[in-house]
Scaffold this motif. Sequence first.
Motif, PDB file in Angstrom:
ATOM      1  N   VAL A 311       0.832  -1.201   0.000  1.00 15.42           N
ATOM      2  CA  VAL A 311       0.000   0.000   0.000  1.00 15.42           C
ATOM      3  C   VAL A 311       0.867   1.252   0.000  1.00 15.42           C
ATOM      4  O   VAL A 311       0.601   2.219  -0.728  1.00 15.42           O
ATOM      5  N   GLU A 312       1.928   1.248   0.801  1.00 16.66           N
ATOM      6  CA  GLU A 312       2.819   2.406   0.850  1.00 16.66           C
ATOM      7  C   GLU A 312       3.491   2.616  -0.505  1.00 16.66           C
ATOM      8  O   GLU A 312       3.626   3.751  -0.977  1.00 16.66           O
ATOM      9  N   GLY A 313       3.911   1.534  -1.147  1.00 16.37           N
ATOM     10  CA  GLY A 313       4.511   1.658  -2.474  1.00 16.37           C
ATOM     11  C   GLY A 313       3.533   2.202  -3.499  1.00 16.37           C
ATOM     12  O   GLY A 313       3.891   3.036  -4.339  1.00 16.37           O
ATOM     13  N   LEU A 314       2.276   1.734  -3.427  1.00 13.95           N
ATOM     14  CA  LEU A 314       1.251   2.233  -4.356  1.00 13.95           C
ATOM     15  C   LEU A 314       0.980   3.721  -4.123  1.00 13.95           C
ATOM     16  O   LEU A 314       0.729   4.464  -5.071  1.00 13.95           O
ATOM     17  N   LYS A 315       1.008   4.133  -2.870  1.00 10.65           N
ATOM     18  CA  LYS A 315       0.815   5.560  -2.579  1.00 10.65           C
ATOM     19  C   LYS A 315       1.913   6.399  -3.231  1.00 10.65           C
ATOM     20  O   LYS A 315       1.644   7.474  -3.787  1.00 10.65           O
ATOM     21  N   GLN A 316       3.153   5.914  -3.128  1.00  7.15           N
ATOM     22  CA  GLN A 316       4.265   6.651  -3.732  1.00  7.15           C
ATOM     23  C   GLN A 316       4.128   6.675  -5.254  1.00  7.15           C
ATOM     24  O   GLN A 316       4.409   7.690  -5.903  1.00  7.15           O
ATOM     25  N   MET A 317       3.707   5.546  -5.841  1.00  9.38           N
ATOM     26  CA  MET A 317       3.480   5.504  -7.289  1.00  9.38           C
ATOM     27  C   MET A 317       2.371   6.471  -7.685  1.00  9.38           C
ATOM     28  O   MET A 317       2.492   7.196  -8.682  1.00  9.38           O
ATOM     29  N   GLN A 318       1.285   6.471  -6.901  1.00 14.11           N
ATOM     30  CA  GLN A 318       0.169   7.373  -7.184  1.00 14.11           C
ATOM     31  C   GLN A 318       0.624   8.824  -7.114  1.00 14.11           C
ATOM     32  O   GLN A 318       0.230   9.655  -7.952  1.00 14.11           O
ATOM     33  N   SER A 319       1.462   9.130  -6.135  1.00 12.83           N
ATOM     34  CA  SER A 319       1.968  10.499  -5.995  1.00 12.83           C
ATOM     35  C   SER A 319       2.788  10.907  -7.218  1.00 12.83           C
ATOM     36  O   SER A 319       2.644  12.021  -7.737  1.00 12.83           O
ATOM     37  N   GLN A 320       3.650  10.010  -7.684  1.00 11.68           N
ATOM     38  CA  GLN A 320       4.457  10.314  -8.869  1.00 11.68           C
ATOM     39  C   GLN A 320       3.581  10.460 -10.106  1.00 11.68           C
ATOM     40  O   GLN A 320       3.814  11.336 -10.949  1.00 11.68           O
ATOM     41  N   LEU A 504      -1.854  11.758 -24.442  1.00 14.23           N
ATOM     42  CA  LEU A 504      -1.773  13.208 -24.284  1.00 14.23           C
ATOM     43  C   LEU A 504      -2.926  13.748 -23.456  1.00 14.23           C
ATOM     44  O   LEU A 504      -2.721  14.572 -22.553  1.00 14.23           O
ATOM     45  N   GLU A 505      -4.141  13.319 -23.744  1.00 12.45           N
ATOM     46  CA  GLU A 505      -5.293  13.892 -23.057  1.00 12.45           C
ATOM     47  C   GLU A 505      -5.896  12.923 -22.036  1.00 12.45           C
ATOM     48  O   GLU A 505      -6.322  13.334 -20.965  1.00 12.45           O
ATOM     49  N   LYS A 506      -5.925  11.641 -22.343  1.00 18.22           N
ATOM     50  CA  LYS A 506      -6.334  10.635 -21.363  1.00 18.22           C
ATOM     51  C   LYS A 506      -5.276   9.558 -21.368  1.00 18.22           C
ATOM     52  O   LYS A 506      -5.180   8.763 -22.295  1.00 18.22           O
ATOM     53  N   ASP A 507      -4.504   9.533 -20.300  1.00 21.09           N
ATOM     54  CA  ASP A 507      -3.333   8.682 -20.260  1.00 21.09           C
ATOM     55  C   ASP A 507      -3.730   7.204 -20.199  1.00 21.09           C
ATOM     56  O   ASP A 507      -4.654   6.819 -19.470  1.00 21.09           O
ATOM     57  N   VAL A 508      -2.991   6.387 -20.950  1.00 19.19           N
ATOM     58  CA  VAL A 508      -3.228   4.950 -20.937  1.00 19.19           C
ATOM     59  C   VAL A 508      -2.958   4.362 -19.559  1.00 19.19           C
ATOM     60  O   VAL A 508      -3.453   3.292 -19.194  1.00 19.19           O
ATOM     61  N   LEU A 509      -2.168   5.053 -18.739  1.00 16.81           N
ATOM     62  CA  LEU A 509      -1.841   4.560 -17.402  1.00 16.81           C
ATOM     63  C   LEU A 509      -2.957   4.830 -16.389  1.00 16.81           C
ATOM     64  O   LEU A 509      -2.886   4.366 -15.249  1.00 16.81           O
ATOM     65  N   ASP A 510      -3.990   5.562 -16.816  1.00 20.81           N
ATOM     66  CA  ASP A 510      -5.095   5.860 -15.892  1.00 20.81           C
ATOM     67  C   ASP A 510      -5.720   4.591 -15.325  1.00 20.81           C
ATOM     68  O   ASP A 510      -6.148   4.557 -14.174  1.00 20.81           O
ATOM     69  N   GLN A 511      -5.778   3.545 -16.129  1.00 16.51           N
ATOM     70  CA  GLN A 511      -6.450   2.314 -15.697  1.00 16.51           C
ATOM     71  C   GLN A 511      -5.761   1.680 -14.487  1.00 16.51           C
ATOM     72  O   GLN A 511      -6.373   0.893 -13.766  1.00 16.51           O
ATOM     73  N   TYR A 512      -4.499   2.025 -14.243  1.00 15.14           N
ATOM     74  CA  TYR A 512      -3.772   1.451 -13.113  1.00 15.14           C
ATOM     75  C   TYR A 512      -3.871   2.315 -11.856  1.00 15.14           C
ATOM     76  O   TYR A 512      -3.579   1.830 -10.748  1.00 15.14           O
ATOM     77  N   PHE A 513      -4.275   3.568 -12.021  1.00  9.57           N
ATOM     78  CA  PHE A 513      -4.248   4.486 -10.894  1.00  9.57           C
ATOM     79  C   PHE A 513      -5.577   5.159 -10.587  1.00  9.57           C
ATOM     80  O   PHE A 513      -5.851   5.497  -9.428  1.00  9.57           O
ATOM     81  N   VAL A 514      -6.402   5.386 -11.579  1.00  6.65           N
ATOM     82  CA  VAL A 514      -7.646   6.131 -11.381  1.00  6.65           C
ATOM     83  C   VAL A 514      -8.734   5.180 -10.920  1.00  6.65           C
ATOM     84  O   VAL A 514      -8.930   4.100 -11.513  1.00  6.65           O
ATOM     85  N   GLU A 515      -9.476   5.563  -9.872  1.00  3.86           N
ATOM     86  CA  GLU A 515     -10.527   4.715  -9.334  1.00  3.86           C
ATOM     87  C   GLU A 515     -11.709   4.650 -10.288  1.00  3.86           C
ATOM     88  O   GLU A 515     -12.057   5.627 -10.942  1.00  3.86           O
ATOM     89  N   ASN A 516     -12.338   3.467 -10.322  1.00  5.95           N
ATOM     90  CA  ASN A 516     -13.583   3.334 -11.063  1.00  5.95           C
ATOM     91  C   ASN A 516     -14.710   3.978 -10.272  1.00  5.95           C
ATOM     92  O   ASN A 516     -14.613   4.207  -9.071  1.00  5.95           O
TER      93      ASN A 516
END
Length: 833
Positions: A311-320, A504-516
């Motif tokens: 969880v702590e690692g994910l928080k740091q990833m989310q912050s970056q 550019l406008e909707k990052d492909v990485l959103d699926q790993y970080f953005v909540e549904n």
Amino acid sequence: MDSPQDGRVAYRLMNQHGVKEPIQLLTTCPTMDLIAVSTQGGEVWIARWFEALEKIWTLPARSFNSEKVEALAWRPDGKVLAIGYSSGIVRLFNVDTSEMIHELFQKPASLLLSPSSQWTNDAEKISAINFLTWLVDKGDDDSQTTSMFYPSEEINYSSTHPAEKYMPRLSTIPGSKISKVLGYPSEVDGENFEDEKTKSIDLLVAGDADGNLHLSVYGIYNLESISLLEHTKSMRARILNASVTPDLSLLNLLILMDGESNSSQLTSVLKRPNHYIELTLDTGLLHSHKPEIRILSQRYTIIKYLINYIVEGLKQMQSQYNHMKESAKAYTFPFQEVLGNHSSNTTLASEFARLLATGKPSIILSEYIENRLTKRGLKDWDNKGLKSLEQIREFVHDYVRPGCERLLLQLTALVGYSKWPQKFDQLGLTEKFVHSCVLLTGYMINRLEELLLAIEREYQNFMEFQEWLQAEFENLISMDHGSGPEAPTHCDVDKVASYLKNSLEKDVLDQYFVENSSTVAAVEIEGLSEASILTTPVTRSKSVDDILADSFCAYPYDFTQINIPNGENGTSNNLRWFIDNIANQCATIYASTANKVAKSVVASKSITILNLTTNEYLEKAEAHEDGESQDAHLGTKFIIDAKIFVEELVIHQYVAFFLPDSLSKFNGNTLWVIRFLLPRDAQNPVEGIYKDNTCELACLKLTTEAGSDNIVTVIDLQFFNDRRLIMLTRQNDENGIEVNYLAELNYRDLNYISQRDFENPVEQAKLNVDECPIIEFSKSRPITQFRPTKLATSNGKEICLLSEDSRKILIFDMNEEEEEEGDIDFDEEEEAE
């Protein structure tokens, strides 16, 4: 009183110290020359006492809001200090660093937490912790005593997974405060499990003001609370002492009961504790399944640590990731302002795509590039974006994925345990629960692998996009200044186009970080009560049981084939969805075991040691009220201690107490020692307990000599070891001057008499106290430095005495003598920096 001859005095004075802030609680370390102190002002500090009083660290008053410190206890190895607070919370602190390494929320069983939830309902909190001690069985002792209680062969559940031996240790996450001390007695990463030969287990025992007993295995794995009021039939019950048999089959509690009588006479006259009982608890599964509980508590602790680590690692990833998005937004948002000026509904990605295809910017894009972008700004965008991607990749590769891999190994070990129902089914460990955790963890590792690939593509595409954009920027600026013809732009068109389309406008990485957007209630687990299910909402569209039903017990695991549904908008569940579900499922496993173990602890016997609520005692107490101020040194305080000892392969429970004349139906002050025989059958601890309902007791008159009116008062007492009872005593000398002594009694060699009925043995005793022997101390030493009121010991070697004003302490080595010499002045401690 007897004392050494030839000018020597009993007990060597090791040191003496003065403090500025009065001491409220004091306890000595069982393994080192350390003391832990709670002051009346609310500070807690640990200090070395051998030479100067050298403070190691201090917790300032009210470090945790307005919570007050109520109890202190050292872990048996002396490396951790447990502190009980008025809020009902027990906190564990690393003795070396003062780091808080764990919190035990002594909360109702109906409220369980996952790493992302918070407990804020004050109405659910229990009352203050008022008792705290750390008990350990004798599993590490190689003596004959140990062989009596432990089978010659014990299954080793601790062997590590072969892959685990060759895995590097987990790295410390930058900025993380997660402690690695929680895994006592093994390292939290589990690498030392195979070398863990200990058979011992220790329990952190806590009592609260509501009469609840709280047990925590190793101080980190909490069992559900046990109400003592059900067993004592009292309105209030307070634990005064706790001890265990060497094999952990029985837990004996010395309990002060109060409030069982509504007598106004009791309320107005007896302004002191009134009813003392010895409650024996059969520890049930804690004894019969001790190896299994020991390894499960260690595994559960490691799993909790790894989940928090992830969880702590994910928080740091989310912050970056958020930082990368904000940096990009700073350069893409001005395009919206340009669009507003032209009343256009185009997008920045489509304008860049047109430029990539034709080599000619539109008017809108030209205005945006010329007026809103700078060479320095583009370079900054490039550097921040690439650095954030590198940081996210580093956190996945170095922290989160290794944490998940270790978590998978630990869960796999639980799968192995769950396949042995004879040993683990009674502990609530079922394969279905563990299986779901394994599958979710494996799928999360797959998602992390996908993320690494996506980051690599994103990194290459972004870098190519930035090179292309900076070249187009240079071309446009040079053409505006008439510097010459446009230079051809060399780039990988596919990578630039991919970035424009996906990032550019909707990052492909959103699926790993953005909540549904979908959020549903907690997972419903078959076979558990509603009270033991987590209530933390997590984003998912159906229960984990339903998700994993089709793949249950598939070996070998194929994590790529798990049917994990997407969110409402068709997007994949983010990484936090997985760890929240894993945490919830694992917490359900913890709770199931804790519930079953706690419910197996049952009362097997309750013995009244002394009942001061009878009319005879009340009349004596009332008669003493008027003369109490004149003869205060004679003592009106009831003092008691209890301990379990093994004597020649026989287990005895000893209870010693000072019964002052003011509370006794007998004339004069008396010291009583009672012993009960406890069973030695480790396989069947309850049967035959207190055989024939017999006990033995000894009564000693507390006078200096036969026929003397010079009464001895006990100020405090403690069992020091299996022979020595240490006491602080007070009496008058031949000139009427008060003298205080540190003294000891060999309680094993007293003249015990058999008592057929052990229920309230003092009341039932057919004794003529006048015919009882006068106490004869085996050793004593006068205390002339101050008027002592309390003694503390925990290591069987040193004794610490506290003065009446709570500002001075003396420390004695109880196993040595010293030359008689004058007193040393106290040096008050220097003001802490």
